[in-house]
Scaffold this motif. Sequence first.
Motif, mmCIF file in Angstrom:
data_model
loop_
_atom_site.group_PDB
_atom_site.id
_atom_site.type_symbol
_atom_site.label_atom_id
_atom_site.label_comp_id
_atom_site.label_asym_id
_atom_site.label_seq_id
_atom_site.Cartn_x
_atom_site.Cartn_y
_atom_site.Cartn_z
ATOM 1 N N LEU A 137 0.923 -1.241 0.130
ATOM 2 C CA LEU A 137 -0.029 -0.136 0.027
ATOM 3 C C LEU A 137 0.930 1.190 -0.110
ATOM 4 C CD1 LEU A 137 -2.771 -1.015 2.521
ATOM 5 C CD2 LEU A 137 -2.887 -0.681 0.178
ATOM 6 N N GLY A 138 2.037 1.274 0.563
ATOM 7 C CA GLY A 138 2.908 2.214 0.496
ATOM 8 C C GLY A 138 2.279 3.602 0.878
ATOM 9 N N ILE A 139 2.349 4.592 0.198
ATOM 10 C CA ILE A 139 1.995 5.959 0.441
ATOM 11 C C ILE A 139 0.313 5.966 1.310
ATOM 12 C CG2 ILE A 139 0.805 8.300 -0.459
ATOM 13 C CD1 ILE A 139 3.569 7.973 -2.483
ATOM 14 N N ILE A 140 -0.334 4.886 0.505
ATOM 15 C CA ILE A 140 -1.897 4.834 1.078
ATOM 16 C C ILE A 140 -1.927 4.546 2.383
ATOM 17 C CG2 ILE A 140 -4.093 3.648 0.539
ATOM 18 C CD1 ILE A 140 -3.122 3.533 -2.342
ATOM 19 N N GLU A 141 -1.124 3.523 2.765
ATOM 20 C CA GLU A 141 -1.319 3.003 4.314
ATOM 21 C C GLU A 141 -1.607 3.986 5.385
ATOM 22 O OE1 GLU A 141 0.121 -1.072 7.047
ATOM 23 O OE2 GLU A 141 0.958 -0.641 4.714
ATOM 24 N N PRO A 142 -0.495 4.882 5.517
ATOM 25 C CA PRO A 142 -0.786 5.665 6.780
ATOM 26 C C PRO A 142 -1.844 6.745 6.560
ATOM 27 C CG PRO A 142 1.215 6.286 5.168
ATOM 28 C CD PRO A 142 0.707 5.013 4.854
ATOM 29 N N VAL A 143 -2.291 7.097 5.478
ATOM 30 C CA VAL A 143 -3.364 7.751 5.112
ATOM 31 C C VAL A 143 -4.685 6.976 5.560
ATOM 32 C CG1 VAL A 143 -5.030 8.819 3.361
ATOM 33 C CG2 VAL A 143 -2.392 8.851 3.127
ATOM 34 N N PRO A 176 4.619 13.772 -12.484
ATOM 35 C CA PRO A 176 4.890 12.353 -12.899
ATOM 36 C C PRO A 176 4.574 11.461 -11.980
ATOM 37 C CG PRO A 176 6.562 14.036 -13.214
ATOM 38 C CD PRO A 176 5.673 14.866 -12.466
ATOM 39 N N VAL A 177 3.928 10.222 -12.463
ATOM 40 C CA VAL A 177 3.511 9.212 -11.720
ATOM 41 C C VAL A 177 4.123 7.992 -12.025
ATOM 42 C CG1 VAL A 177 1.280 10.175 -10.891
ATOM 43 C CG2 VAL A 177 1.426 8.774 -12.874
ATOM 44 N N LEU A 178 4.330 6.862 -11.469
ATOM 45 C CA LEU A 178 5.052 5.644 -11.684
ATOM 46 C C LEU A 178 4.014 4.895 -12.793
ATOM 47 C CD1 LEU A 178 7.752 3.893 -11.623
ATOM 48 C CD2 LEU A 178 6.575 2.931 -9.564
ATOM 49 N N VAL A 214 -0.039 4.979 -8.045
ATOM 50 C CA VAL A 214 0.135 6.181 -7.243
ATOM 51 C C VAL A 214 0.451 5.950 -5.554
ATOM 52 C CG1 VAL A 214 -2.380 5.899 -6.267
ATOM 53 C CG2 VAL A 214 -1.569 8.017 -6.363
ATOM 54 N N GLU A 215 0.311 4.580 -5.324
ATOM 55 C CA GLU A 215 0.819 3.969 -4.150
ATOM 56 C C GLU A 215 2.392 3.918 -3.794
ATOM 57 O OE1 GLU A 215 1.440 0.183 -6.333
ATOM 58 O OE2 GLU A 215 0.326 2.270 -6.431
ATOM 59 N N ALA A 216 3.113 3.869 -4.957
ATOM 60 C CA ALA A 216 4.329 3.544 -4.758
ATOM 61 C C ALA A 216 5.085 4.621 -4.070
ATOM 62 C CB ALA A 216 5.068 3.108 -6.041
ATOM 63 N N GLU A 217 5.894 4.312 -2.996
ATOM 64 C CA GLU A 217 6.437 5.223 -2.303
ATOM 65 C C GLU A 217 8.043 5.269 -2.946
ATOM 66 O OE1 GLU A 217 8.061 7.967 -0.441
ATOM 67 O OE2 GLU A 217 6.351 7.096 0.913
ATOM 68 N N PRO A 218 8.398 6.610 -3.512
ATOM 69 C CA PRO A 218 9.568 6.924 -4.192
ATOM 70 C C PRO A 218 10.928 6.306 -3.337
ATOM 71 C CG PRO A 218 7.946 8.615 -4.440
ATOM 72 C CD PRO A 218 7.458 7.672 -3.488
ATOM 73 N N SER A 219 10.671 6.572 -1.848
ATOM 74 C CA SER A 219 11.865 6.230 -1.174
ATOM 75 C C SER A 219 12.128 4.552 -1.301
ATOM 76 C CB SER A 219 11.601 6.709 0.250
ATOM 77 O OG SER A 219 10.628 6.256 0.854
ATOM 78 N N HIS A 220 11.176 3.950 -1.900
ATOM 79 C CA HIS A 220 11.248 2.370 -1.571
ATOM 80 C C HIS A 220 11.257 1.978 -3.150
ATOM 81 C CE1 HIS A 220 9.030 2.143 2.472
ATOM 82 N NE2 HIS A 220 10.163 2.728 2.419
ATOM 83 N N LEU A 252 5.214 14.228 -5.668
ATOM 84 C CA LEU A 252 4.507 13.267 -5.766
ATOM 85 C C LEU A 252 4.063 12.606 -4.495
ATOM 86 C CD1 LEU A 252 3.082 11.037 -7.517
ATOM 87 C CD2 LEU A 252 5.357 9.520 -7.543
ATOM 88 N N GLY A 253 4.931 12.549 -3.649
ATOM 89 C CA GLY A 253 4.189 12.128 -2.336
ATOM 90 C C GLY A 253 3.211 13.036 -1.537
ATOM 91 N N SER A 254 3.465 14.292 -1.913
ATOM 92 C CA SER A 254 2.237 15.307 -1.509
ATOM 93 C C SER A 254 0.943 15.148 -2.160
ATOM 94 C CB SER A 254 2.808 16.563 -1.470
ATOM 95 O OG SER A 254 1.942 17.630 -1.087
ATOM 96 N N ALA A 255 1.033 15.062 -3.453
ATOM 97 C CA ALA A 255 0.039 15.221 -4.371
ATOM 98 C C ALA A 255 -0.735 13.662 -4.218
ATOM 99 C CB ALA A 255 0.310 15.137 -5.837
ATOM 100 N N ALA A 256 -0.007 12.555 -4.004
ATOM 101 C CA ALA A 256 -0.857 11.360 -3.762
ATOM 102 C C ALA A 256 -1.449 11.121 -2.557
ATOM 103 C CB ALA A 256 0.263 10.208 -3.906
ATOM 104 N N ARG A 257 -0.806 11.635 -1.398
ATOM 105 C CA ARG A 257 -1.434 11.673 -0.069
ATOM 106 C C ARG A 257 -2.707 12.505 -0.211
ATOM 107 N NH1 ARG A 257 3.775 11.419 1.726
ATOM 108 N NH2 ARG A 257 4.096 13.795 1.499
#
Length: 228
Positions: free
Chosen positions: A15-21, A133-135, A174-180, A213-218
Motif C-alpha cells: 500500500l505504500g503511500i496509501i497505508e498511513p492515510v 509525474p507518476v510511476l 499512485v501508491e508506490a513510495e519513491p523512497s522504496h 509526488l508524495g504530497s499530491a498522492a496523499r
Amino acid sequence: MPTAIALRHVHFEDLGIIEPVLGTAGYGVEYLDVADDPSRIADLDPDLLIVLGAPVGALDDDIHPWLAEERELLRHRLAVDAPTLGICLGAQLMAVAAGGALTSGEASEIGYAPIELTDQGRSSVLRHLDGVPVLHWHGDRFTTPSRAVRLARTETADQAFSIGPRILGLQFHVEAEPSHIERWLIGHAHELAAHDVSPVQIRQDAERYSTRLGSAARQMIQEWVSGL
C-alpha cells in the motif's frame, strides 16, 4: 473501526503511500497475500477493498486460477457499490469485471511520466496529480468500461476511471513510495532488462519527484477516502 483489506500479490507492491492515510482516516488495515491463502478471496467483505498490482495478466486464469475469484469479488462489489480501489492489475481486473476490455502485446509503459486528465478528471480527486509525474509499470492495458467515467490517459493507454464516488481504478502506481523504489528495481530487474529500461533513470526520477509526488498522492487519497 472500519476495515480496509489489500489483496497483495507481490510483497514489495504494497500500500505504500496509501497505508498511513488509511490509518489516519481511522481504518484498520490488513493484507491478504494471495499467494499464501487464495481460498479467502471469495469470503472477503471489508469496508474498503484495495486490489494491488502484480506482473501477471488479468485474464491468465489457466495459469493463476485465483484471478477468476478476484474478478468475481470485484463484480459483486461493483454491483453493490462497495468502496473499492484497483491499482494496475487491480484496475485491469476491475475494468474487465465492469465490462471493459483488456489488450496486451503493445509497448510497455515503465517509468515516471505525467498523466493527461480528462475534463471529468480535472474535477475529480485526480486533480491533485495534474502535471505530476507518476510511476507507470505495465504492459497490458484496459479500456474504460462504458458504465464508467474515464478520468485520465496517456498517449497509449487509459489510466484511470471511476464508477460513482466509491469505485476507482488506476493503471498507474499512485501508491508506490519513491523512497522504496529500489525494491521495485530489484524485484522487476528481469522485466527492466527485457524492455531495455534503465533502472538508473527510474531511480533518479524517483528522487527528483519524491516530495512533489508524495504530497499530491496523499492529498488525492485523503480526499477520495473522506468521500466514501
